[in-house]
Design a protein around this motif. Structure first.
Motif, PDB file in Angstrom:
ATOM      1  N   THR A 218      -5.454  13.573 -15.494  1.00  0.00           N
ATOM      2  CA  THR A 218      -5.231  14.746 -16.355  1.00  0.00           C
ATOM      3  C   THR A 218      -5.788  16.050 -15.791  1.00  0.00           C
ATOM      4  OG1 THR A 218      -7.217  14.729 -17.738  1.00  0.00           O
ATOM      5  CG2 THR A 218      -5.460  13.236 -18.376  1.00  0.00           C
TER       6      THR A 218
ATOM      7  N   VAL B 162      -0.144  11.538 -20.180  1.00  0.00           N
ATOM      8  CA  VAL B 162      -1.111  12.325 -19.403  1.00  0.00           C
ATOM      9  C   VAL B 162      -1.082  13.806 -19.762  1.00  0.00           C
ATOM     10  CG1 VAL B 162      -1.311  10.818 -17.399  1.00  0.00           C
ATOM     11  CG2 VAL B 162       0.489  12.533 -17.468  1.00  0.00           C
ATOM     12  N   VAL B 163       0.015  14.279 -20.342  1.00  0.00           N
ATOM     13  CA  VAL B 163       0.071  15.698 -20.684  1.00  0.00           C
ATOM     14  C   VAL B 163      -0.364  15.923 -22.137  1.00  0.00           C
ATOM     15  CG1 VAL B 163       1.545  17.742 -20.832  1.00  0.00           C
ATOM     16  CG2 VAL B 163       1.866  16.098 -18.981  1.00  0.00           C
TER      17      VAL B 163
ATOM     18  N   TYR C 190      -4.221  14.057 -23.249  1.00  0.00           N
ATOM     19  CA  TYR C 190      -5.182  14.040 -22.137  1.00  0.00           C
ATOM     20  C   TYR C 190      -6.617  13.783 -22.599  1.00  0.00           C
ATOM     21  CZ  TYR C 190      -6.179  18.887 -23.463  1.00  0.00           C
ATOM     22  OH  TYR C 190      -6.535  20.020 -24.137  1.00  0.00           O
TER      23      TYR C 190
END
Lengths: 299, 375
Positions: free
Chosen positions: A51, A67-68, A71
């Motif tokens: 991240t 991951v976006v 995070y």
């Protein structure tokens, strides 16, 4: 559900395409190796998965979290060891460990069982500043700090680069023990010989994946004849063999040269060719393929 | 909370282990305070003067005697010709050339008026203006004496005595016009601000340079926790330095402390939070400590020279006076002087508190915002 799932990840630094349409999955509790030369995009992928970097396009999830978007959740659940030593050099071994334990809202005592094997080796130096440790010790401390909050997934970016052979072996033994505890590990390395220590590996070059398989299957897939050759004049031998029409590729490999042959190559055809070139002290034997041969074949 | 406490503890350990930073924040500022306070002196002494006396009368000798008696002037030469006087000015041998023309005394007595010529080397503006003013005062007083001396004789001719306004004055808040009383509080404020700005500007970027920020960024640490953890140790250091500096100022220079020290420290706290916000903002935006240093240096120079410490803000052009509004050093210097010398209370320095408080909000919000945990 896989612990790491990567789908069509692209990342550009300006006009440089660091990652191109990468997709693969790492199962829960798997020790997965990312093998590739410097500049292949390994660190970029690590930074996306931990991240630190938002990918240009594509999606990825770690421990089930995007991951976006998620995070924050990921940061609680992963341990990351960057390629460059990034602990506080002016804090002692113990202070570093204590600091990272506290940041994650835990204590050294609580998760001591995870790091015990490694920490006993560091204990004699616990009051030494991290900057004054040897390379191998630094890596062990960094691993301790990445483990202290009991992560579900461990990201190790070239943990053995610049570490001596003995420490490297010890480090891999530690990884096997961590895997036994059920931690998913993604490790990158430029050393092909370390690939065989992973359950599965991905060969990566110039931001693209060349192949993903278990090391054994990968080696098995190498079906071309392979010969190891040496003579008294090794450099001349290399030059001569490169003109040999039955040799597809010739690479130095330790004290031998390895020939990846074309159909029709045999001990006799090589010997005839070399005698013709006036080589002396010729030794020819069949060789076992390794990940390195596979990589060079694909690259 | 425990997390924040550990971040602060870590910062302190790092600061106290750094062999370069520790003396930089303790011994050096005190030495600077002492040296600067003695040296940064606006009083003009030792003005070199050459007097071209072309009259050689009792009056001209009287005026030379008066100049000699003043401790501000050194008579370097008494050239015989005006040409030699010009040469002295050219070569820098004298700052002021005073020419007493021939028939000075005769004109004075006969015409009731006489001229003197003063040539001033204005290369050093301050020296020239102040020196010329002192010399003007001496001549004025000489003039009055002559008038008084001649009064009985003049009275015979005149019908009424010449009206005269006498001005008496006293210097409030600094009765003896002691320059150090005026400068020490200002210099102290400036030193504290500069130090904290430099230290904070180099801090976050140092973590980036060494690479530790990479490890910090993957932790669940919050941005405001990280920034606050960086700020609090520096606030503590700044306040300590102020306390030590004030003590040194009291012991060495006997500076007055008319107002409440609480107001001084409260303002220092607020002011340092602005400076820290600026420093951390710089630190977040640059890539190396060298860049941070250069940018901080640029702002510090502007802040110091436009702070009113050496030259009053009121005499700057209007646009420059507006620039003083966001200048933390200007407010700090002004509050230090007002509270310590004049005894101003909180109500008197409200304006500075409000402006500084506003800036603190702006710069700290920017500092937190500009600290990115991901690219």
């Amino acid at each position: 559900m896989p612990d790491i799932a990567i789908q069509n990840i692209n990342h550009n630094y300006g006009s440089v395409h660091a990652l191109q349409n990468l997709s693969f999955e790492v199962g829960k509790g798997e020790l997965f190796g990312l093998i590739g030369p410097d500049g292949a995009g390994k660190s970029t992928l690590f930074r996306i998965l931990t991240t630190l970097l938002v990918p240009t396009s594509g999606s990825a999830s770690v421990a089930g979290f995007d991951v976006v978007k998620d995070y924050r959740q990921i940061r609680r659940r992963v341990g990351y060891m960057p390629g460059k030593f990034s602990l506080y050099q002016d804090l002692s071994v113990e202070e570093n460990l204590q600091f990272f334990a506290t940041i994650f809202g835990t204590t050294i005592q609580e998760n001591y069982h995870l790091i015990e094997d490694i920490y006993v080796q560091l204990a004699p130096f616990k009051n030494r500043r991290a900057g004054n440790l040897s390379g191998g010790m630094k890596q062990k401390l960094a691993l301790c700090c990445a483990l202290i909050h009991e992560p579900e997934v461990l990201f190790l970016d070239e943990p053995t680069t610049g570490v001596d052979a003995v420490s490297r072996r010890e480090f891999w033994e530690m990884l096997q023990r961590l895997k036994a505890q059920g931690i998913t590990i993604l490790v990158s390395t430029p050393y092909m010989d370390e690939a065989s220590l992973c359950e599965r590996v991905a060969l990566i070059q110039e931001g693209k994946i060349l192949s993903i398989n278990s090391p054994a299957a990968m080696v098995k897939s190498f079906d071309k004849p392979l010969w190891a050759v040496k003579s008294d004049r090794i450099y001349q031998l290399l030059l001569d063999l490169r003109t040999f029409d039955l040799a597809e590729r010739v690479e130095p490999f330790g004290e031998y040269l390895h020939i990846v042959g074309r159909p029709g190559i045999s001990q006799k055809t090589i010997l005839d060719f070399l005698k013709n070139k006036n080589h002396e002290g010729i030794k020819i034997q069949p060789a076992q393929p390794t990940i390195e041969h596979v990589f060079l074949e694909l690259a | 909370m425990r997390r924040l406490f550990f971040i602060i503890q870590k910062e302190f350990i790092q600061i106290f282990r750094n062999k370069a930073i520790l003396p930089m924040m303790t011994v050096l500022p005190i030495i600077q305070l002492i040296v600067l306070s003695y040296a940064a002196n606006n009083e003009v002494r030792n003005v070199d003067i050459a007097i071209v006396d072309q009259d050689h009368s009792s009056y001209s000798r009287l005026i030379i005697g008066k100049i000699q008696a003043s401790d501000r002037f050194t008579i370097v030469e008494a050239p015989l010709s005006a040409k030699r006087g010009d040469d002295l000015l050219q070569s820098g041998g004298a700052d002021i050339i005073l020419t007493v023309p021939p028939a000075f005394e005769k004109d004075f007595l006969r015409e009731k008026t006489a001229d003197l010529q003063m040539l001033v080397n204005a290369i050093n503006g301050q020296q020239a203006i102040v020196g010329a003013a002192y010399l003007g005062q001496i001549i004025q007083s000489f003039n009055r004496e002559l008038m008084a001396d001649a009064a009985p004789r003049l009275a015979a001719i005149r019908t009424s005595p010449q009206p005269r306004i006498d001005i008496t004055y006293s210097n409030w808040y600094n009765a003896d016009l002691d320059y150090k009383t005026f400068m020490v509080p200002g210099i102290l404020g400036e030193l504290v601000t500069i130090l904290i700005m430099v230290l904070s500007a180099m801090n976050v970027v140092r973590e980036r340079e060494v690479g530790t920020i990479e490890q910090i960024n993957v932790t669940p640490i919050r941005r405001w926790q990280f920034i606050l953890g960086k700020m609090l140790p520096f606030l503590f250091i700044g306040l300590t330095l102020l306390a030590v500096g004030l003590t040194a100022g009291k012991l060495i220079f006997d500076i007055p402390t008319e107002g409440s020290l609480w107001v001084v420290f409260a303002f220092c706290l607020l002011n340092l939070s602005v400076v820290l916000g600026m420093g951390l903002l710089i630190s977040n935006l640059v890539d190396t400590q060298q860049q941070a240093m250069l940018i901080a240096f640029f702002f510090i120079i502007v802040f110091v020279l436009m702070s009113g410490l050496f030259t009053p803000i009121e005499s700057m052009p209007e646009w420059a006076q507006y620039l003083a509004v966001p200048n933390p050093i200007a407010h700090f210097v002004s509050v230090m002087r007002q509270v310590l010398l004049k005894g101003s209370g909180f109500a008197d320095v409200q304006y500075q508190f409000v402006v500084t408080g506003f800036m603190s909000l702006v710069f700290n919000a920017l500092a937190v915002w500009s600290y990115r945990k991901r690219d």
